[in-house]
Design a protein around this motif. Structure first.
Motif, mmCIF file in Angstrom:
data_model
loop_
_atom_site.group_PDB
_atom_site.id
_atom_site.type_symbol
_atom_site.label_atom_id
_atom_site.label_comp_id
_atom_site.label_asym_id
_atom_site.label_seq_id
_atom_site.Cartn_x
_atom_site.Cartn_y
_atom_site.Cartn_z
ATOM 1 N N LEU A 1 0.963 -0.997 -0.116
ATOM 2 C CA LEU A 1 0.103 -0.034 0.042
ATOM 3 C C LEU A 1 0.869 1.190 0.006
ATOM 4 O O LEU A 1 2.023 1.394 0.352
ATOM 5 N N THR B 1 -8.489 0.835 2.681
ATOM 6 C CA THR B 1 -9.614 -0.218 2.490
ATOM 7 C C THR B 1 -10.688 0.344 2.802
ATOM 8 O O THR B 1 -10.830 1.298 3.972
ATOM 9 N N SER C 1 -7.756 -7.963 -1.577
ATOM 10 C CA SER C 1 -7.441 -6.724 -0.714
ATOM 11 C C SER C 1 -7.480 -7.037 0.751
ATOM 12 O O SER C 1 -8.331 -7.701 1.218
#
Length: 150
Positions: free
Chosen positions: A36, A63, A74
């Motif tokens: 990320l 998220t 994810s």
């Protein structure tokens, strides 16, 4: 004993800058682990009064879900927060390891005796620009916010 002169009851605590650096390291390792966007130090400064869940979903927007409704494509908020908690504990453990073992055993003994007294801000804490919380207090706040949201 609420005597400020009693050095043995003063908890060893990181300065605000040290704790911010530990949080930044933990969020950065978490971001790298999940591939990320890593936060800047300024991003992490903005996390101070947010729960880890709010940091993940609202501030960093890594998220939006807390479940694996996308089939695991994810990471969920819970997975990210769990990884962050582990990374923060590792960072604070490394920080604490810089102190002599007898200092740590005194600190742990003081915490067991009176968590309220040992977490009170001391004159030493204000010298660094504000009352510093002990690492245990900060970890408890992090863990409480994790468990409260779970």
């Amino acid at each position: 004993g609420e005597s400020a002169d009693d050095e043995s009851s003063v908890a060893i605590a990181p300065s605000e800058a040290e704790f911010l650096a530990m949080q930044h390291e933990a969020w950065t390792k978490t971001a790298e682990y999940f591939k990320l966007q890593a936060p800047t130090l300024q991003d992490v400064e903005a996390t101070t009064f947010l729960s880890p869940e709010d940091v993940v979903t609202k501030l960093f927007q890594w998220t939006t879900s807390d479940d694996d409704d996308d089939g695991g494509a994810s990471p969920s908020c819970r997975e990210i927060v769990s990884a962050y908690s582990g990374a923060l504990k590792a960072a604070t453990d490394r920080w604490a390891a810089k102190f002599a073992p007898e200092d740590l055993s005194k600190m742990k003994a003081a915490k067991k005796e009176s968590p309220v007294e040992s977490s009170a801000a001391t004159d030493q804490g204000s010298a660094s620009g504000g009352g510093a919380l002990s690492e245990d207090d900060m970890l408890e706040m992090q863990l409480f916010s994790c468990t409260a949201a779970a």
